[in-house]
Design a protein around this motif. Structure first.
Motif, PDB file in Angstrom:
ATOM      1  N   SER A 163       0.843  -1.211   0.000  1.00 15.14           N
ATOM      2  CA  SER A 163       0.000   0.000   0.000  1.00 15.14           C
ATOM      3  C   SER A 163       0.869   1.248   0.000  1.00 15.14           C
ATOM      4  CB  SER A 163      -0.913   0.017   1.225  1.00 15.14           C
ATOM      5  OG  SER A 163      -1.831  -1.046   1.145  1.00 15.14           O
ATOM      6  N   ASP A 216      -6.031  -0.932  -4.676  1.00 13.44           N
ATOM      7  CA  ASP A 216      -5.455  -1.459  -3.439  1.00 13.44           C
ATOM      8  C   ASP A 216      -6.460  -2.391  -2.777  1.00 13.44           C
ATOM      9  OD1 ASP A 216      -3.925  -2.071  -1.283  1.00 13.44           O
ATOM     10  OD2 ASP A 216      -3.740  -0.031  -0.512  1.00 13.44           O
ATOM     11  N   GLU A 217      -6.278  -3.674  -2.948  1.00 16.69           N
ATOM     12  CA  GLU A 217      -7.173  -4.698  -2.403  1.00 16.69           C
ATOM     13  C   GLU A 217      -8.643  -4.355  -2.639  1.00 16.69           C
ATOM     14  OE1 GLU A 217      -6.038  -6.805   0.876  1.00 16.69           O
ATOM     15  OE2 GLU A 217      -4.034  -5.961   1.047  1.00 16.69           O
TER      16      GLU A 217
HETATM   17 MG   LIG Z   1      -2.081  -2.706   2.215  1.00 14.24          MG
END
Ligand SMILES: [Mg+2]
Ligand SMILES: Nc1ncnc2c1ncn2[C@@H]1O[C@H](COP(=O)(O)OP(=O)(O)OP(=O)(O)O)[C@@H](O)[C@H]1O
Length: 244
Positions: free
Chosen positions: A43, A163-164
């Motif tokens: 991240s 991001d995810e």
């Molecule tokens: Mg992360």
């Protein structure tokens, strides 16, 4: 020229070095998966590319231009390299349509009519044209994430960062978001995807980067990275498999 070139990125938080000399490049039309253990800096790396975090050292060249330079318009960069967040980040007090229009109006200075037309086009693309007037609280997680993707697409980004994007979703809804991403991939949208969904990453990504303890352990065509895994990547895969 690569659309994105990350050179020798370093970032510490409170004396702990999270990114230790990270370098890689991304070509136009490519989908790059960034994999790694929790806390490995995935991240942080994406947030640096989106200028939400400033690296301590290194360069980020976007179309050959250093976006870490002082005179860069951060909002403009964020519209061209647009991020889709795990938690959607939709405005709760605005309709789906308004959520998809606001940045077009404020950052790209589009007229109301044009912003609306483009918002509706992109909502249709993610299969949510009929939800234009709904409020986010009335949508499922998968629908919210698809709205967030439509909102990103409205900015005509040159790169989409994820991001995810599916980790806050129920299994049933993961599929619908993955399908939208596959469609974007087929259209040649340039993407960087951070995910713990290894099988999906393997399917969608042309290249894979394995971040290990803040360093690039493996980077290359997805097929090769998976076929001849490094020791660290093999043990990461075994651990992820045991969790799923
Ligand atoms: Mg992360
Ligand atoms: N703003 C911050 N302040 C202090 N420490 C931070 C900050 N952001 C990240 N960190 C630390 O940096 C390390 C890397 O975090 P990061 O969120 O990049 O990991 P990640 O690979 O995305 O992990 P996950 O898979 O759990 O999302 C962690 O140890 C985290 O605690």
């Amino acid at each position: 020229m690569s659309i994105l070139e990350i050179k020798n990125l370093k970032k510490s938080f409170e004396g702990e070095m999270v990114l230790k000399d990270v370098s890689f490049s991304l070509e136009k039309g490519e989908c790059l998966a960034i994999l790694g253990n929790s806390g490995s800096g995935k991240s942080t790396c994406l947030r640096c590319i989106n200028l939400l975090e400033r690296p301590d050292e290194g360069e980020i060249l976007f179309g050959g231009q250093n976006i870490l330079a002082r005179n860069v318009d951060e909002n403009r960069v964020r519209s061209r390299i647009n991020m889709v967040f795990q938690s959607f980040n939709l405005f709760a007090n605005m309709s789906v349509l308004a959520n998809c229009m606001i940045a077009q109006r404020k950052v790209l200075h589009r007229s109301k009519e044009e912003a609306k037309r483009i918002a509706l086009e992109n909502l249709a693309k993610v299969g949510l044209a009929e939800k234009a007037d709904a409020f986010p609280s009335t949508l499922s997680g998968g629908q919210k994430q698809r709205v967030a993707i439509a909102r990103s697409l409205c900015m005509n980004p040159e790169i989409l960062l994820f991001d995810e994007p599916t980790s806050a979703l129920d299994p049933m809804m993961v599929m619908e978001v993955c399908n939208v991403m596959m469609k974007l991939r087929e259209e040649g949208v340039t993407m960087v995807l951070v995910t713990h969904q290894i099988e999906f990453a393997r399917k969608i990504a042309s290249k894979t980067l394995f971040l290990h303890e803040g360093k690039v352990d493996s980077f290359g065509p997805t097929k090769e990275v998976f076929q001849k895994p490094s020791k660290a990547f093999a043990s990461f895969l075994a651990m992820e498999a045991s969790l799923n």
